[in-house]
Design an enzyme around this catalytic site. Structure first.
Site, short mmCIF file in Angstrom:
data_model
loop_
_atom_site.label_atom_id
_atom_site.label_comp_id
_atom_site.label_asym_id
_atom_site.label_seq_id
_atom_site.Cartn_x
_atom_site.Cartn_y
_atom_site.Cartn_z
N LYS A 120 0.81 -1.22 0.00
CA LYS A 120 0.00 0.00 0.00
C LYS A 120 0.84 1.27 0.00
O LYS A 120 0.37 2.31 -0.42
CB LYS A 120 -0.98 0.00 1.15
CG LYS A 120 -0.39 0.08 2.53
CD LYS A 120 -1.48 0.04 3.57
CE LYS A 120 -0.91 0.17 4.96
NZ LYS A 120 -1.94 0.15 5.97
N ASP A 121 2.11 1.22 0.44
CA ASP A 121 2.97 2.40 0.37
C ASP A 121 3.47 2.65 -1.05
O ASP A 121 3.54 3.79 -1.49
CB ASP A 121 4.16 2.25 1.32
CG ASP A 121 3.72 2.19 2.77
OD1 ASP A 121 2.71 2.84 3.10
OD2 ASP A 121 4.38 1.49 3.56
N ILE A 122 3.80 1.59 -1.78
CA ILE A 122 4.28 1.72 -3.15
C ILE A 122 3.16 2.08 -4.11
O ILE A 122 3.36 2.82 -5.06
CB ILE A 122 4.99 0.42 -3.59
CG1 ILE A 122 6.28 0.25 -2.78
CG2 ILE A 122 5.30 0.44 -5.08
CD1 ILE A 122 6.99 -1.05 -3.01
#
Length: 89
Positions: free
Chosen positions: A44-46
């Site tokens: 979810k960060d990328i």
């Protein structure tokens, strides 16, 4: 199944999203036919790097009408396909 309701055969693919607010990775599966499901998992960060967010963090507005769309802190995300054209080809 679309938003919890049955649909006609070949009418729409079905997408199932599996997530947890405490997990780093999210997983989704698209029902292709009676025998095949396409799954994907992402960090979810990328995913924020090459995606378009549709909706508002407060909820109530989104690009789809089915449940659980437009939920607080869960906006819809769309991928910028142009970045993946070499891989698609």
């Amino acid at each position: 199944v679309i938003g919890g309701a049955e649909c006609d055969i070949n009418e729409h693919p079905s997408l199932a999203l599996i997530y947890s607010t405490s997990m780093r990775f999210h997983c989704a599966g698209t029902l292709l036919n009676q025998e095949w499901v396409s799954f994907t998992m992402w960090d979810k960060d990328i995913m924020l790097i090459r995606t378009l967010c549709a909706g508002v963090l407060e909820g109530g507005k989104d690009t789809c009408l089915a449940h659980p769309c437009a939920q607080p802190l869960l906006p819809a995300f769309y991928t910028k396909v142009f970045d993946y054209i070499p891989w698609i080809k």
